[in-house]
Design a protein around this motif. Structure first.
Motif, short mmCIF file in Angstrom:
data_model
loop_
_atom_site.label_atom_id
_atom_site.label_comp_id
_atom_site.label_asym_id
_atom_site.label_seq_id
_atom_site.Cartn_x
_atom_site.Cartn_y
_atom_site.Cartn_z
N GLY A 144 35.62 105.61 -55.59
CA GLY A 144 35.11 106.71 -55.95
C GLY A 144 36.27 107.82 -56.22
N SER A 145 37.67 107.25 -56.27
CA SER A 145 38.78 108.14 -56.36
C SER A 145 39.02 108.22 -58.13
N ALA A 146 39.96 109.17 -58.14
CA ALA A 146 40.26 109.30 -59.67
C ALA A 146 41.13 108.05 -60.26
N ALA A 148 40.12 105.15 -59.21
CA ALA A 148 39.34 103.95 -59.35
C ALA A 148 38.45 104.16 -60.74
N ILE A 149 38.19 105.80 -61.25
CA ILE A 149 37.44 106.16 -62.65
C ILE A 149 38.30 105.55 -63.48
N GLU A 150 39.87 105.67 -63.59
CA GLU A 150 40.67 105.22 -64.40
C GLU A 150 40.61 103.66 -64.46
N VAL A 151 40.54 102.85 -63.52
CA VAL A 151 40.39 101.48 -63.76
C VAL A 151 39.06 101.09 -64.30
N LYS A 152 37.99 101.91 -64.11
CA LYS A 152 36.67 101.62 -64.55
C LYS A 152 36.73 101.62 -66.18
N ARG A 153 37.65 102.72 -66.56
CA ARG A 153 37.68 102.89 -67.93
C ARG A 153 38.40 101.85 -68.43
N ILE A 169 34.39 99.69 -56.45
CA ILE A 169 35.37 101.02 -56.52
C ILE A 169 34.56 102.16 -57.00
N GLY A 170 33.26 102.34 -57.56
CA GLY A 170 32.50 103.38 -57.52
C GLY A 170 32.31 104.16 -56.07
N PRO A 171 31.44 105.23 -56.30
CA PRO A 171 31.12 105.89 -55.14
C PRO A 171 30.18 105.40 -54.22
N HIS A 286 39.91 82.86 -44.27
CA HIS A 286 40.11 83.95 -43.22
C HIS A 286 39.39 85.13 -43.91
N SER A 287 39.30 86.24 -43.37
CA SER A 287 38.86 87.69 -43.78
C SER A 287 39.52 88.64 -42.84
N SER A 288 40.37 89.51 -43.31
CA SER A 288 41.08 90.53 -42.65
C SER A 288 40.38 91.77 -42.70
N MET A 289 39.79 92.38 -41.84
CA MET A 289 39.15 93.43 -41.83
C MET A 289 39.92 94.73 -42.08
N ASN A 290 41.13 94.67 -41.92
CA ASN A 290 42.16 95.81 -42.40
C ASN A 290 42.29 96.05 -43.69
N LYS A 291 41.74 94.94 -44.38
CA LYS A 291 41.77 94.98 -46.17
C LYS A 291 40.44 95.62 -46.59
N ILE A 292 39.64 95.81 -45.71
CA ILE A 292 38.33 96.58 -46.42
C ILE A 292 38.30 97.70 -47.13
N SER A 293 37.74 97.73 -48.37
CA SER A 293 38.01 98.88 -49.18
C SER A 293 37.37 100.19 -48.63
#
Length: 383
Positions: A144-146, A148-153, A169-171, A286-293
């Motif tokens: 939802g950040s600015a 993220a919006i640019e990546v979407k574009r 990456i959306g809100p 594996h899955s590392s929770m500290n990498k959750i978005s």
């Protein structure tokens, strides 16, 4: 293996088992023994989690010793009969919800899955195209950040935008119903794949337990089985891909939050995955929770509130970093399950969840629902 090889003596653990001739029982683990703590004060896990003093209640509940953890594990097999001693999944009346695409690093594989439309042969070419456009991951982009919006574009201009990236990456988070209350299976049981699927994988995840007030009360492990080909054909097939007989496993126990364990430990948990096939194949992940978005508390807040209530609470799968691309048979085909695979998901503070992979049509049918539970508890004088 055991659900716990060396349980933390400070851990406040609660779960559910089936007691022959009696039915579902609320239990806790003390040392190497399983104690039945079912009582009128808390006949279900849902009732227990409504208590502000849930951890203290479990710690001081007298209970009755039922068996050793080793004996319970030995009895909890995929062939266990309907009235035999065995683990049940911890949730009872709670809805079972799941959030998807919560790890930006695994989002690339979700895009590949969708663009391949369930065809593993196309995956390698698409994987190269996607990585050219966005790199190996989108880690560090706040949904939802600015930025993220640019990546979407940029991705839209490349023709690579997808519903997975929108919720990644959306809100708005993706939250869906994984299965009905009490339809999840517990430690040792068969976990099921819909027979139409030929490309699928396990998903090792942390699962939160939330009460009706939106309070996060504890955490456990889960396998949110994923049918990659079915969901990849269309995002609108998510329900068919996710909710089938024995389509997820939860357990072995719920670890209640207390002074020794809480969200800080959840957000830094390191999950390990091992798949062992009858063909000798071994997959480690594996899955590392500290990498959750998305912060887990934010996903909970998007799930429950004035817009949506859960009177009996809910369990929430938090998503996974794991994306299986290791070839099992043919180069470029990646990983898919075979019948008889043993899936083990482990985390030091939460133990190990182990299940055998079968078709959903071969796993035991789900027959004990809310009505049966209410009648059972009433007959036992617990309601």
């Amino acid at each position: 293996m055991l659900p716990f090889s060396n349980p933390d003596p400070k851990a406040c653990l609660v779960g559910r088992i089936w007691r022959p001739g009696l039915g579902p029982a609320l239990v806790t683990l003390r040392g190497g023994s399983v104690f039945d703590i079912t009582a009128r004060e808390a006949p279900t896990l849902s009732d227990l989690l409504e208590r502000e003093d849930a951890a203290e209640y479990v710690t001081h509940a007298k209970g009755k010793e039922v068996c050793s953890l080793a004996d319970l594990a030995a009895a909890s097999t995929e062939d266990a009969g309907p009235d035999t001693l065995r683990f049940l999944a911890p949730p009872d009346l709670q809805a079972i919800k799941a959030s998807g695409v919560t790890f930006a690093e695994s989002m690339v594989e979700r895009v590949i899955e969708e663009q391949a439309a369930g065809d593993a042969d196309r995956a390698e070419d698409i994987r190269a195209r996607v990585k050219t456009a966005i790199g190996d991951s989108l880690h560090g982009i706040e949904p939802g950040s600015a930025k993220a919006i640019e990546v979407k574009r940029v991705l839209q201009a490349e023709g690579l935008w997808s519903p997975y990236l929108e919720v990644g990456i959306g809100p708005d988070a993706e939250v869906f119903t994984k299965c009905q209350p009490m339809a999840a299976v517990g430690w040792g049981a068969a976990v099921g794949l819909h027979p139409i699927s030929t490309w699928n994988n396990p998903e090792p995840e942390i699962v939160l337990a939330i009460n009706s007030r939106g309070q996060i009360m504890g955490a456990t492990l889960g396998n949110d089985v994923n049918l990659r080909d079915v969901e990849g054909r269309s995002a609108l097939l998510l329900g068919k891909a996710k909710d089938n007989n024995a389509s997820c496993a939860v357990g072995p126990f719920l670890r209640l939050f207390d002074g020794h364990y809480g969200m800080a430990q959840v957000e830094n948990a390191e999950l390990t995955l091992k798949v062992t096939g009858e063909d000798g194949f071994v997959l480690d992940g594996h899955s590392s929770m500290n990498k959750i978005s998305r912060r887990p508390a934010d996903i909970v807040a998007q799930t429950i509130g004035r817009h949506h209530q859960y009177p009996d609470g809910f369990f929430l799968f938090l998503g996974t970093l794991f994306a299986p691309i290791q070839d099992r048979d043919t180069p470029g085909q990646g990983f898919t399950h075979k019948m008889g695979d043993i899936v083990t998901i482990s985390e030091p503070g939460l133990g190990a969840l182990q299940n055998t992979v079968r078709l959903s049509t071969e796993a035991p049918e789900w027959r004990f629902g809310t009505g049966q539970l209410m009648r059972n508890l009433t007959a036992r004088g617990l309601l």
